[in-house]
Design a protein around this motif. Structure first.
Motif, short mmCIF file in Angstrom:
data_model
loop_
_atom_site.label_atom_id
_atom_site.label_comp_id
_atom_site.label_asym_id
_atom_site.label_seq_id
_atom_site.Cartn_x
_atom_site.Cartn_y
_atom_site.Cartn_z
N ARG A 38 0.83 -1.21 0.00
CA ARG A 38 0.00 0.00 0.00
C ARG A 38 0.87 1.26 0.00
O ARG A 38 0.57 2.23 -0.71
CB ARG A 38 -0.93 0.00 1.20
CG ARG A 38 -2.08 -0.96 1.07
CD ARG A 38 -3.00 -0.84 2.27
NE ARG A 38 -4.14 -1.72 2.15
CZ ARG A 38 -4.54 -2.54 3.11
NH1 ARG A 38 -3.90 -2.58 4.27
NH2 ARG A 38 -5.59 -3.30 2.93
N ALA A 39 1.93 1.25 0.78
CA ALA A 39 2.83 2.41 0.82
C ALA A 39 3.48 2.63 -0.54
O ALA A 39 3.59 3.78 -1.01
CB ALA A 39 3.89 2.21 1.90
N ASP A 40 3.90 1.56 -1.19
CA ASP A 40 4.52 1.69 -2.51
C ASP A 40 3.50 2.14 -3.56
O ASP A 40 3.83 2.93 -4.44
CB ASP A 40 5.18 0.37 -2.93
CG ASP A 40 6.43 0.07 -2.13
OD1 ASP A 40 7.00 1.01 -1.53
OD2 ASP A 40 6.84 -1.10 -2.10
N LEU A 41 2.28 1.66 -3.47
CA LEU A 41 1.23 2.11 -4.40
C LEU A 41 0.94 3.59 -4.21
O LEU A 41 0.79 4.33 -5.19
CB LEU A 41 -0.05 1.28 -4.21
CG LEU A 41 0.01 -0.16 -4.70
CD1 LEU A 41 -1.19 -0.95 -4.19
CD2 LEU A 41 0.08 -0.21 -6.22
N ASP A 42 0.87 4.03 -2.96
CA ASP A 42 0.65 5.46 -2.68
C ASP A 42 1.81 6.30 -3.20
O ASP A 42 1.61 7.37 -3.79
CB ASP A 42 0.46 5.70 -1.18
CG ASP A 42 -0.86 5.16 -0.65
OD1 ASP A 42 -1.75 4.83 -1.46
OD2 ASP A 42 -0.98 5.07 0.59
N ALA A 43 3.03 5.81 -2.97
CA ALA A 43 4.21 6.55 -3.43
C ALA A 43 4.25 6.62 -4.96
O ALA A 43 4.61 7.65 -5.53
CB ALA A 43 5.48 5.89 -2.90
N ALA A 44 3.86 5.54 -5.61
CA ALA A 44 3.84 5.52 -7.09
C ALA A 44 2.82 6.52 -7.62
O ALA A 44 3.09 7.25 -8.57
CB ALA A 44 3.55 4.11 -7.60
N ALA A 45 1.65 6.56 -7.00
CA ALA A 45 0.63 7.51 -7.42
C ALA A 45 1.12 8.94 -7.22
O ALA A 45 0.92 9.81 -8.07
CB ALA A 45 -0.67 7.28 -6.64
N GLY A 46 1.79 9.19 -6.10
CA GLY A 46 2.33 10.52 -5.84
C GLY A 46 3.42 10.90 -6.83
O GLY A 46 3.47 12.04 -7.31
N ALA A 47 4.29 9.95 -7.15
CA ALA A 47 5.37 10.21 -8.12
C ALA A 47 4.78 10.54 -9.49
O ALA A 47 5.28 11.43 -10.19
CB ALA A 47 6.31 9.02 -8.20
N MET A 48 3.73 9.82 -9.86
CA MET A 48 3.08 10.11 -11.15
C MET A 48 2.46 11.50 -11.14
O MET A 48 2.60 12.24 -12.11
CB MET A 48 2.03 9.05 -11.45
CG MET A 48 2.62 7.72 -11.83
SD MET A 48 1.36 6.47 -12.18
CE MET A 48 0.52 7.20 -13.56
N ALA A 49 1.79 11.84 -10.05
CA ALA A 49 1.15 13.16 -9.94
C ALA A 49 2.17 14.29 -10.01
O ALA A 49 1.89 15.34 -10.59
CB ALA A 49 0.34 13.24 -8.66
N GLU A 50 3.35 14.05 -9.43
CA GLU A 50 4.39 15.07 -9.41
C GLU A 50 5.27 15.05 -10.66
O GLU A 50 6.07 15.96 -10.87
CB GLU A 50 5.28 14.88 -8.18
CG GLU A 50 4.56 15.13 -6.88
CD GLU A 50 5.41 14.77 -5.67
OE1 GLU A 50 6.60 14.47 -5.83
OE2 GLU A 50 4.85 14.79 -4.55
N GLY A 51 5.14 14.00 -11.46
CA GLY A 51 5.98 13.87 -12.64
C GLY A 51 7.43 13.54 -12.30
O GLY A 51 8.33 13.86 -13.06
#
Length: 68
Positions: A38-51
């Motif tokens: 879950r932490a990695d999924l959240d981090a991946a979503a955040g990284a995508m949002a931030e580019g």
């Protein structure tokens, strides 16, 4: 050949829809791994949002390591 923008969301979906449920199904024994996913999924979503391409690559490789 896939782009990172195509591959990362697909890998996120695989972990979320296929791998994570298997760990949740086994109960307390799978709790730690499920928390990490879950932490990695959240981090991946955040990284995508931030580019953040570097973080996206790192998290893509990390998500590929999760298996049932």
């Amino acid at each position: 050949m896939d782009t990172l923008g195509d591959a990362l969301p697909r890998e996120m979906a695989r972990v979320r829809d296929e791998v994570l449920p298997a760990y949740l199904e086994i109960g307390a024994a799978g709790h730690f791994a499920a928390t990490m996913m879950r932490a990695d999924l959240d981090a991946a979503a955040g990284a995508m949002a931030e580019g953040d391409t570097v973080a996206m690559i790192r998290l893509y490789e990390k998500l590929k390591g999760y298996h049932t």
